[in-house]
Write an enzyme that holds these catalytic residues in place. Structure first.
Site, PDB file in Angstrom:
ATOM      1  N   ASP A 142     -14.285   0.176   1.483  1.00 14.82           N
ATOM      2  CA  ASP A 142     -15.574  -0.527   1.459  1.00 14.82           C
ATOM      3  C   ASP A 142     -16.642   0.367   0.814  1.00 14.82           C
ATOM      4  O   ASP A 142     -17.452  -0.092   0.013  1.00 14.82           O
ATOM      5  CB  ASP A 142     -15.983  -0.899   2.892  1.00 14.82           C
TER       6      ASP A 142
ATOM      7  N   ARG B  20      -2.409 -11.223  10.002  1.00 12.16           N
ATOM      8  CA  ARG B  20      -2.727 -12.515  10.614  1.00 12.16           C
ATOM      9  C   ARG B  20      -1.988 -13.598   9.830  1.00 12.16           C
ATOM     10  O   ARG B  20      -2.073 -13.658   8.610  1.00 12.16           O
ATOM     11  CB  ARG B  20      -4.227 -12.776  10.547  1.00 12.16           C
TER      12      ARG B  20
ATOM     13  N   GLN C 219       2.886   3.825  18.880  1.00 15.65           N
ATOM     14  CA  GLN C 219       2.649   4.869  17.869  1.00 15.65           C
ATOM     15  C   GLN C 219       1.685   5.923  18.405  1.00 15.65           C
ATOM     16  O   GLN C 219       1.853   7.120  18.146  1.00 15.65           O
ATOM     17  CB  GLN C 219       2.168   4.245  16.558  1.00 15.65           C
TER      18      GLN C 219
ATOM     19  N   HIS D  64     -14.586  -2.481   9.873  1.00 12.40           N
ATOM     20  CA  HIS D  64     -13.959  -2.840   8.598  1.00 12.40           C
ATOM     21  C   HIS D  64     -13.607  -4.328   8.663  1.00 12.40           C
ATOM     22  O   HIS D  64     -12.496  -4.720   8.966  1.00 12.40           O
ATOM     23  CB  HIS D  64     -12.702  -2.007   8.340  1.00 12.40           C
TER      24      HIS D  64
ATOM     25  N   ILE E 226       0.850  -1.204   0.000  1.00  7.10           N
ATOM     26  CA  ILE E 226       0.000   0.000   0.000  1.00  7.10           C
ATOM     27  C   ILE E 226       0.877   1.241   0.000  1.00  7.10           C
ATOM     28  O   ILE E 226       0.625   2.199  -0.745  1.00  7.10           O
ATOM     29  CB  ILE E 226      -0.968   0.013   1.213  1.00  7.10           C
ATOM     30  N   GLY E 227       1.932   1.216   0.800  1.00 11.78           N
ATOM     31  CA  GLY E 227       2.865   2.343   0.832  1.00 11.78           C
ATOM     32  C   GLY E 227       3.361   2.711  -0.558  1.00 11.78           C
ATOM     33  O   GLY E 227       3.402   3.891  -0.934  1.00 11.78           O
TER      34      GLY E 227
ATOM     35  N   GLY F 291      -4.026  -0.022   8.710  1.00 12.86           N
ATOM     36  CA  GLY F 291      -3.566  -1.362   9.081  1.00 12.86           C
ATOM     37  C   GLY F 291      -4.608  -2.109   9.910  1.00 12.86           C
ATOM     38  O   GLY F 291      -5.181  -1.554  10.854  1.00 12.86           O
TER      39      GLY F 291
HETATM   40  P1  NAI Z   1       2.491  -5.110   3.513  1.00  6.34           P
HETATM   41  O1  NAI Z   1       2.789  -6.306   4.330  1.00  6.34           O
HETATM   42  O2  NAI Z   1       2.849  -5.082   2.065  1.00  6.34           O
HETATM   43  O3  NAI Z   1       3.201  -3.839   4.173  1.00  6.34           O
HETATM   44  C1  NAI Z   1       3.156  -3.575   5.533  1.00  6.34           C
HETATM   45  C2  NAI Z   1       4.416  -2.833   5.878  1.00  6.34           C
HETATM   46  O4  NAI Z   1       4.332  -2.418   7.228  1.00  6.34           O
HETATM   47  C3  NAI Z   1       5.685  -3.680   5.750  1.00  6.34           C
HETATM   48  O5  NAI Z   1       6.628  -3.001   4.929  1.00  6.34           O
HETATM   49  C4  NAI Z   1       6.172  -3.793   7.202  1.00  6.34           C
HETATM   50  O6  NAI Z   1       7.596  -3.816   7.289  1.00  6.34           O
HETATM   51  C5  NAI Z   1       5.600  -2.516   7.803  1.00  6.34           C
HETATM   52  N1  NAI Z   1       5.506  -2.536   9.257  1.00  6.34           N
HETATM   53  C6  NAI Z   1       5.203  -3.585  10.080  1.00  6.34           C
HETATM   54  N2  NAI Z   1       5.271  -3.203  11.360  1.00  6.34           N
HETATM   55  C7  NAI Z   1       5.590  -1.877  11.367  1.00  6.34           C
HETATM   56  C8  NAI Z   1       5.798  -0.938  12.389  1.00  6.34           C
HETATM   57  N3  NAI Z   1       5.708  -1.280  13.675  1.00  6.34           N
HETATM   58  N4  NAI Z   1       6.108   0.328  12.030  1.00  6.34           N
HETATM   59  C9  NAI Z   1       6.214   0.673  10.743  1.00  6.34           C
HETATM   60  N5  NAI Z   1       6.045  -0.203   9.723  1.00  6.34           N
HETATM   61  C10 NAI Z   1       5.726  -1.454  10.033  1.00  6.34           C
HETATM   62  O7  NAI Z   1       0.957  -4.812   3.741  1.00  6.34           O
HETATM   63  P2  NAI Z   1      -0.010  -3.880   2.868  1.00  6.34           P
HETATM   64  O8  NAI Z   1      -0.617  -4.670   1.783  1.00  6.34           O
HETATM   65  O9  NAI Z   1       0.697  -2.624   2.536  1.00  6.34           O
HETATM   66  O10 NAI Z   1      -1.187  -3.616   3.923  1.00  6.34           O
HETATM   67  C11 NAI Z   1      -0.956  -2.869   5.103  1.00  6.34           C
HETATM   68  C12 NAI Z   1      -2.113  -3.023   6.062  1.00  6.34           C
HETATM   69  O11 NAI Z   1      -3.291  -2.452   5.520  1.00  6.34           O
HETATM   70  C13 NAI Z   1      -2.480  -4.463   6.409  1.00  6.34           C
HETATM   71  O12 NAI Z   1      -2.746  -4.520   7.804  1.00  6.34           O
HETATM   72  C14 NAI Z   1      -3.754  -4.699   5.647  1.00  6.34           C
HETATM   73  O13 NAI Z   1      -4.555  -5.688   6.247  1.00  6.34           O
HETATM   74  C15 NAI Z   1      -4.385  -3.341   5.741  1.00  6.34           C
HETATM   75  N6  NAI Z   1      -5.442  -3.045   4.771  1.00  6.34           N
HETATM   76  C16 NAI Z   1      -6.518  -2.312   5.208  1.00  6.34           C
HETATM   77  C17 NAI Z   1      -7.529  -1.968   4.353  1.00  6.34           C
HETATM   78  C18 NAI Z   1      -8.705  -1.178   4.826  1.00  6.34           C
HETATM   79  O14 NAI Z   1      -9.631  -1.009   4.037  1.00  6.34           O
HETATM   80  N7  NAI Z   1      -8.765  -0.638   6.046  1.00  6.34           N
HETATM   81  C19 NAI Z   1      -7.495  -2.401   2.950  1.00  6.34           C
HETATM   82  C20 NAI Z   1      -6.327  -3.127   2.581  1.00  6.34           C
HETATM   83  C21 NAI Z   1      -5.334  -3.436   3.474  1.00  6.34           C
END
Ligand code: NAI
Length: 328
Positions: A159, A92, A112, A187, A16-17, A130
């Protein structure tokens, strides 16, 4: 020229970043005339990857991007932050119980929240992406007692946008003609996308569609389970659409909803619609002057009531679970 707005993004090296940072830097988060300074937070192992993304951001030569700093320390990452996008979370993994998941995320969102409390700008706005987003937002908020509780929000805009897309296809209408869509609750798969208050070209959406079977058996489950369907098809979870929704969420919060329309945001409940006070639950909200307000006075029929209650019950359980774990 305007002073730059400081935007902190956690999980900056994640998928996402990668989809989010370029749109922030090109002016889509706040506006095409607002310069931004980025502060990226990652875990130590991912700092190098974040540096690679920062090199690419440099290479875009975005006129609005006035600086990028990268940290593996939350306290420094949130110094002076005006907008905090909390994307990084602990996913998870196989065999992980809900308690384990909440505990692992508590270990991220508690510090945080404390760091935001200690060092963020007075006008800080926080969006938690997240997962579990609502409860992660609650944990962070509970550890930031000096920041007004309403500055902590969680994302249900993806959503909301998914619901707009499904309704637009079904009705053969443009998404631009749809107003007053609402996502209620968590969510998660229990969320309730509500068509009874939505409008297509000014007419009630549920009446216009006039297909309760579709609404119950297709629309609601398709929106609620879209994340799983994306993983199944793409082999990876929603990233660009999640980033786009995060952009929309903050842009709407800062710049306001259109007259006669509203959006969906998970915000701290004041007890509206029977949602227990203090839960961070999705509601229909209007925004103006950088502040949100829950839309009042909507009639909730039995069908909607049961679905809102079920999702809110899940949020109450999550709150109870993080209380028991001593996370709040
Ligand atoms: P990803 O696994 O590709 O990236 C997550 C990043 O967070 C990784 O680079 C990891 O190193 C970093 N990270 C982990 N712990 C950290 C910390 N303590 N401080 C800073 N960085 C940290 O995951 P992605 O695909 O980017 O998704 C991120 C989150 O967004 C997931 O929890 C996912 O479930 C959530 N999400 C939420 C949505 C929503 O609608 N609310 C929709 C899609 C995803």
């Amino acid at each position: 020229t305007r002073t730059p707005v400081t935007v902190t993004v956690t999980g900056a090296a994640g998928q996402i970043g990668y989809a989010l940072l370029f749109r922030i830097a090109s002016g889509h988060l706040l506006g095409a005339d607002v310069p931004v300074r980025l502060r990226l937070l990652e875990i130590p192992q991912a700092v190098k990857a974040a540096e690679g993304t920062a090199m690419e951001l440099d290479d875009c030569a975005f006129p609005l991007l006035s600086g990028i700093d990268i940290f593996d320390d939350a306290v420094r990452a949130f110094e002076g932050t005006n907008v905090a996008l909390l994307v990084g979370a602990r996913p998870r993994t196989k065999g992980m119980e809900r308690g384990d998941l909440l505990e692992a995320n508590g270990g991220i969102f508690k510090p945080q929240g404390e760091a935001i409390n200690a060092g963020a700008a007075d006008d800080v706005k926080v969006l938690v992406v997240g997962n579990p987003a609502n409860t992660n937002a609650l944990i962070a908020q509970q550890h930031a007692p000096d920041v007004p509780a309403e500055r902590f929000t969680a994302m249900t805009r993806l959503d909301h946008n998914r619901a707009l897309a499904q309704l637009s296809k079904k009705a053969g209408a443009s998404v631009a003609d749809i107003r007053r869509m609402t996502i209620w609750g968590n969510h998660s798969a229990t969320q309730y996308p509500d068509l009874f208050h939505a409008e297509i070209a000014g007419r009630n959406a549920a009446e216009t569609v006039n297909d309760q079977g579709w609404l119950e058996n297709e629309f609601i489950p398709t929106v609620a389970k879209r994340g799983a369907a994306i993983i199944e098809a793409r082999g990876a979870s929603s990233a660009a659409s999640a980033a786009s929704a995060a952009i929309d969420h903050v842009h709407t919060w800062v710049n306001g909803t259109a007259d006669g329309d509203w959006t969906s945001m998970a915000v701290v409940s004041d007890g509206s619609y029977g949602v227990p006070e203090g839960l961070i639950s999705s509601f229909p909200v209007t925004t103006a002057d950088g502040e949100w307000e829950i839309v009042q006075g909507l009639e909730i029929d039995d069908f909607s009531r049961a679905r809102i209650d079920a999702s809110v019950a899940e949020l109450s359980e999550e709150r109870e679970a993080v209380r028991k774990l001593g996370l709040i």
